[in-house]
Enzyme design. Structure first.
Site, PDB file in Angstrom:
ATOM      1  N   HIS A 290      55.984 117.632 130.542  1.00 20.14           N
ATOM      2  CA  HIS A 290      54.625 117.148 130.709  1.00 20.14           C
ATOM      3  C   HIS A 290      54.550 116.410 132.050  1.00 20.14           C
ATOM      4  CE1 HIS A 290      53.394 117.131 126.157  1.00 20.14           C
ATOM      5  NE2 HIS A 290      53.967 118.265 126.541  1.00 20.14           N
TER       6      HIS A 290
ATOM      7  N   GLU B  49      53.451 113.533 132.967  1.00 19.85           N
ATOM      8  CA  GLU B  49      53.877 112.128 132.980  1.00 19.85           C
ATOM      9  C   GLU B  49      55.401 112.009 132.922  1.00 19.85           C
ATOM     10  OE1 GLU B  49      51.674 113.624 130.955  1.00 19.85           O
ATOM     11  OE2 GLU B  49      50.192 112.202 130.163  1.00 19.85           O
TER      12      GLU B  49
ATOM     13  N   CYS C 186      50.066 112.031 125.715  1.00 22.72           N
ATOM     14  CA  CYS C 186      50.425 112.411 124.350  1.00 22.72           C
ATOM     15  C   CYS C 186      51.450 111.393 123.837  1.00 22.72           C
ATOM     16  CB  CYS C 186      50.998 113.824 124.328  1.00 22.72           C
ATOM     17  SG  CYS C 186      52.697 113.919 124.941  1.00 22.72           S
TER      18      CYS C 186
ATOM     19  N   CYS D 235      54.721 111.244 125.911  1.00 21.30           N
ATOM     20  CA  CYS D 235      54.569 110.623 127.227  1.00 21.30           C
ATOM     21  C   CYS D 235      54.277 109.126 127.104  1.00 21.30           C
ATOM     22  CB  CYS D 235      53.472 111.326 128.012  1.00 21.30           C
ATOM     23  SG  CYS D 235      53.927 113.015 128.461  1.00 21.30           S
TER      24      CYS D 235
HETATM   25 ZN   LIG Z   1      52.746 114.400 127.157  1.00 21.64          ZN
END
Ligand SMILES: [Zn+2]
Length: 155
Positions: free
Chosen positions: A52, A54, A82, A85
């Site tokens: 992801h 991040e 999410c 993250c």
């Molecule tokens: Zn994430």
């Protein structure tokens, strides 16, 4: 760069990502207005479900600064993080999170972060993902070693 410029960059990364085959997410980590790291989602292009924006930006920033502690830095992400993250952001000790889209916007685009947020609130036995405790006495040895270790680097 001010926070508007930094968020603009995160959003730009999210759009570029779509064009190059990644997910529609971008993130920038900055300290005192200076970009330390930037990344976009590369889950499908790198075959990495944890890639992801991040998490990738945190890995880059920590590597660049040579520390696991990103206190003093802020993250600008094109979408509310999410749970994975968000956890990584807490572990990295980032000072503040700026986000563009929220988790409901993400769900509308087919990214159901909201589902995982709801799962976390449930007792483990009520979650859709089965969990089972196994060999806790043996597993506890590592904690005893850690507690007794005098020269450890805490984080
Ligand atoms: Zn994430």
């Amino acid at each position: 760069m001010n926070r508007i410029e930094l968020m603009k960059r995160a959003i730009e990364l999210s759009e570029e990502s779509v064009r190059i085959g990644g997910g529609p997410f971008g993130a920038v980590i900055a300290r005192d207005g200076e970009i330390i790291a930037e990344a976009s989602n590369s889950v499908t292009t790198d075959h990495d479900p944890t890639a992801h924006a991040e998490v990738s930006a945190i890995r880059q920033a920590a590597g660049r600064l040579g520390t696991h502690d990103l206190s003093g830095c802020e993250i600008f992400t094109s979408c509310e993080p999410c749970p994975m993250c968000l956890g990584a952001i807490y572990w990295a000790h980032l000072d503040k999170i700026y986000y563009g889209n929220n988790r409901m916007d993400a769900a509308m685009a087919g990214f159901d972060d909201e589902f995982i947020y709801r799962e976390i609130e449930l007792d483990p036995e009520d979650r859709r993902k089965p969990m089972e405790e196994l060999m806790p006495d043996e597993a506890a040895r590592a904690f005893r070693l850690w507690i007794a270790k005098e020269d450890k680097t805490e984080y």
